[in-house]
Design a protein around this motif. Structure first.
Motif, PDB file in Angstrom:
ATOM      1  N   VAL A 133       0.859  -0.864  -0.392  1.00  0.00           N
ATOM      2  CA  VAL A 133       0.144  -0.284   0.100  1.00  0.00           C
ATOM      3  C   VAL A 133       0.349   1.421  -0.371  1.00  0.00           C
ATOM      4  O   VAL A 133       2.198   1.105   0.761  1.00  0.00           O
ATOM      5  CB  VAL A 133      -0.910  -0.088   0.737  1.00  0.00           C
ATOM      6  CG1 VAL A 133      -2.010  -1.247   1.517  1.00  0.00           C
ATOM      7  CG2 VAL A 133      -0.217   0.010   2.949  1.00  0.00           C
ATOM      8  N   ILE A 134       0.441   2.221  -0.660  1.00  0.00           N
ATOM      9  CA  ILE A 134       0.790   3.919  -0.298  1.00  0.00           C
ATOM     10  C   ILE A 134      -0.211   4.527   0.048  1.00  0.00           C
ATOM     11  O   ILE A 134      -0.887   4.811  -0.321  1.00  0.00           O
ATOM     12  CB  ILE A 134       1.985   4.010  -1.921  1.00  0.00           C
ATOM     13  CG1 ILE A 134       1.838   5.089  -1.657  1.00  0.00           C
ATOM     14  CG2 ILE A 134       0.730   4.069  -3.308  1.00  0.00           C
ATOM     15  CD1 ILE A 134       3.242   5.311  -3.137  1.00  0.00           C
ATOM     16  N   SER A 135       0.137   5.491   0.680  1.00  0.00           N
ATOM     17  CA  SER A 135      -0.509   6.560   1.325  1.00  0.00           C
ATOM     18  C   SER A 135      -0.503   8.257   0.710  1.00  0.00           C
ATOM     19  O   SER A 135       0.602   7.555  -0.457  1.00  0.00           O
ATOM     20  CB  SER A 135      -0.034   6.971   2.533  1.00  0.00           C
ATOM     21  OG  SER A 135      -0.610   5.945   3.176  1.00  0.00           O
ATOM     22  N   SER A 136      -0.926   8.771   1.282  1.00  0.00           N
ATOM     23  CA  SER A 136      -1.111  10.506  -0.022  1.00  0.00           C
ATOM     24  C   SER A 136       0.029  11.039   0.604  1.00  0.00           C
ATOM     25  O   SER A 136       0.607  11.608  -0.638  1.00  0.00           O
ATOM     26  CB  SER A 136      -2.486  11.042   0.138  1.00  0.00           C
ATOM     27  OG  SER A 136      -2.266  11.370   1.997  1.00  0.00           O
ATOM     28  N   ASP A 137       0.597  10.492   1.451  1.00  0.00           N
ATOM     29  CA  ASP A 137       2.087  11.060   1.876  1.00  0.00           C
ATOM     30  C   ASP A 137       3.422  10.181   0.796  1.00  0.00           C
ATOM     31  O   ASP A 137       5.064  10.367   1.221  1.00  0.00           O
ATOM     32  CB  ASP A 137       2.328  11.489   3.205  1.00  0.00           C
ATOM     33  CG  ASP A 137       2.374  10.168   4.334  1.00  0.00           C
ATOM     34  OD1 ASP A 137       2.617  10.050   5.038  1.00  0.00           O
ATOM     35  OD2 ASP A 137       2.385   8.969   3.554  1.00  0.00           O
ATOM     36  N   SER A 138       3.021   9.269  -0.066  1.00  0.00           N
ATOM     37  CA  SER A 138       4.146   8.418  -0.551  1.00  0.00           C
ATOM     38  C   SER A 138       4.543   7.665   0.723  1.00  0.00           C
ATOM     39  O   SER A 138       5.374   6.543   0.224  1.00  0.00           O
ATOM     40  CB  SER A 138       4.818   9.131  -1.134  1.00  0.00           C
ATOM     41  OG  SER A 138       4.046   9.902  -2.219  1.00  0.00           O
ATOM     42  N   SER A 139       4.221   6.863   2.056  1.00  0.00           N
ATOM     43  CA  SER A 139       4.821   6.450   2.245  1.00  0.00           C
ATOM     44  C   SER A 139       4.506   4.758   2.109  1.00  0.00           C
ATOM     45  O   SER A 139       3.041   4.669   1.425  1.00  0.00           O
ATOM     46  CB  SER A 139       4.516   6.578   4.240  1.00  0.00           C
ATOM     47  OG  SER A 139       3.013   6.504   4.119  1.00  0.00           O
ATOM     48  N   THR A 140       4.729   4.104   2.239  1.00  0.00           N
ATOM     49  CA  THR A 140       4.476   2.214   1.719  1.00  0.00           C
ATOM     50  C   THR A 140       4.838   1.429   2.476  1.00  0.00           C
ATOM     51  O   THR A 140       5.208   1.308   3.617  1.00  0.00           O
ATOM     52  CB  THR A 140       5.842   3.039   0.671  1.00  0.00           C
ATOM     53  OG1 THR A 140       6.615   1.976   1.028  1.00  0.00           O
ATOM     54  CG2 THR A 140       5.289   3.080  -0.566  1.00  0.00           C
ATOM     55  N   ARG A 141       3.946   0.678   2.776  1.00  0.00           N
ATOM     56  CA  ARG A 141       4.680  -1.238   3.330  1.00  0.00           C
ATOM     57  C   ARG A 141       3.813  -1.778   2.833  1.00  0.00           C
ATOM     58  O   ARG A 141       2.786  -2.318   1.514  1.00  0.00           O
ATOM     59  CB  ARG A 141       3.327  -0.766   4.480  1.00  0.00           C
ATOM     60  CG  ARG A 141       2.743  -1.977   5.576  1.00  0.00           C
ATOM     61  CD  ARG A 141       2.176  -1.838   6.915  1.00  0.00           C
ATOM     62  NE  ARG A 141       0.589  -1.359   6.616  1.00  0.00           N
ATOM     63  CZ  ARG A 141      -0.325  -2.119   6.647  1.00  0.00           C
ATOM     64  NH1 ARG A 141      -0.172  -3.025   7.016  1.00  0.00           N
ATOM     65  NH2 ARG A 141      -1.415  -1.819   6.257  1.00  0.00           N
ATOM     66  N   TYR A 142       4.565  -2.924   2.939  1.00  0.00           N
ATOM     67  CA  TYR A 142       4.291  -4.220   1.944  1.00  0.00           C
ATOM     68  C   TYR A 142       4.848  -5.559   2.670  1.00  0.00           C
ATOM     69  O   TYR A 142       5.195  -5.728   4.065  1.00  0.00           O
ATOM     70  CB  TYR A 142       5.999  -3.874   1.551  1.00  0.00           C
ATOM     71  CG  TYR A 142       6.088  -3.268   0.279  1.00  0.00           C
ATOM     72  CD1 TYR A 142       6.795  -2.006   0.679  1.00  0.00           C
ATOM     73  CD2 TYR A 142       5.983  -3.357  -0.930  1.00  0.00           C
ATOM     74  CE1 TYR A 142       7.629  -1.110  -0.232  1.00  0.00           C
ATOM     75  CE2 TYR A 142       6.225  -2.083  -2.106  1.00  0.00           C
ATOM     76  CZ  TYR A 142       6.479  -1.697  -1.660  1.00  0.00           C
ATOM     77  OH  TYR A 142       7.520  -0.210  -2.424  1.00  0.00           O
ATOM     78  N   ALA A 143       3.731  -6.759   2.200  1.00  0.00           N
ATOM     79  CA  ALA A 143       3.877  -8.297   2.751  1.00  0.00           C
ATOM     80  C   ALA A 143       5.499  -8.240   2.334  1.00  0.00           C
ATOM     81  O   ALA A 143       6.227  -8.006   1.875  1.00  0.00           O
ATOM     82  CB  ALA A 143       3.241  -9.051   1.601  1.00  0.00           C
ATOM     83  N   ASP A 144       5.825  -9.364   3.677  1.00  0.00           N
ATOM     84  CA  ASP A 144       6.956  -9.659   4.268  1.00  0.00           C
ATOM     85  C   ASP A 144       7.862  -9.944   3.106  1.00  0.00           C
ATOM     86  O   ASP A 144       8.940 -10.568   2.350  1.00  0.00           O
ATOM     87  CB  ASP A 144       7.035 -10.021   5.800  1.00  0.00           C
ATOM     88  CG  ASP A 144       7.259  -9.518   6.614  1.00  0.00           C
ATOM     89  OD1 ASP A 144       7.392  -9.847   7.692  1.00  0.00           O
ATOM     90  OD2 ASP A 144       7.667  -8.336   6.563  1.00  0.00           O
TER      91      ASP A 144
END
Length: 121
Positions: A50-61
């Motif tokens: 996922v990527i937020s509006s502030d461009s921070s991201t999160r990934y599955a391991d």
């Protein structure tokens, strides 16, 4: 009122790459989070990136270091660059977005129809 349309899926050999795209259209006022989920036969649906509006991201391991999520806010589009693909990445990939539509104050969750990714030799 809002549509998410994915493209870019297909058949690829192990070690190959694919790039998925998802374009949101309709009566959009603003988009917060955009991302990708996948659902493989016999497994639970899982978050991929996922990527937020502030461009921070999160990934599955399981995809860290191989997949990259990005977005073009001007085009209301999110991308998923998938490299070093493995057979276990085979799944139906869904785009998801948290969207506020015009003349409506609530944020709503929207899903695309899915695009199939098959990794096989």
């Amino acid at each position: 009122q809002v549509q998410l349309v994915e493209s870019g899926g297909g058949l690829v050999q192990p070690g190959g790459s694919l790039r998925l795209s998802c374009a949101a259209s309709g009566s959009i006022f603003s988009i917060n989070r955009m991302g990708w989920y996948r659902h493989a036969p016999g497994k639970e649906r899982e978050l991929v990136a996922v990527i937020s509006s502030d461009s921070s991201t999160r990934y599955a391991d399981s995809v860290k270091g191989r997949f990259t999520v990005s977005r073009d806010s001007g085009k209301n589009t999110v991308y998923l660059q998938m490299n070093s693909l493995k057979p276990e990445d085979t799944a139906l990939y869904y785009c998801n977005a948290d969207i506020r539509i015009i003349h409506y104050s609530a944020w709503l969750d929207y899903w695309g129809q899915g695009t199939q990714v098959t990794v096989s030799s």
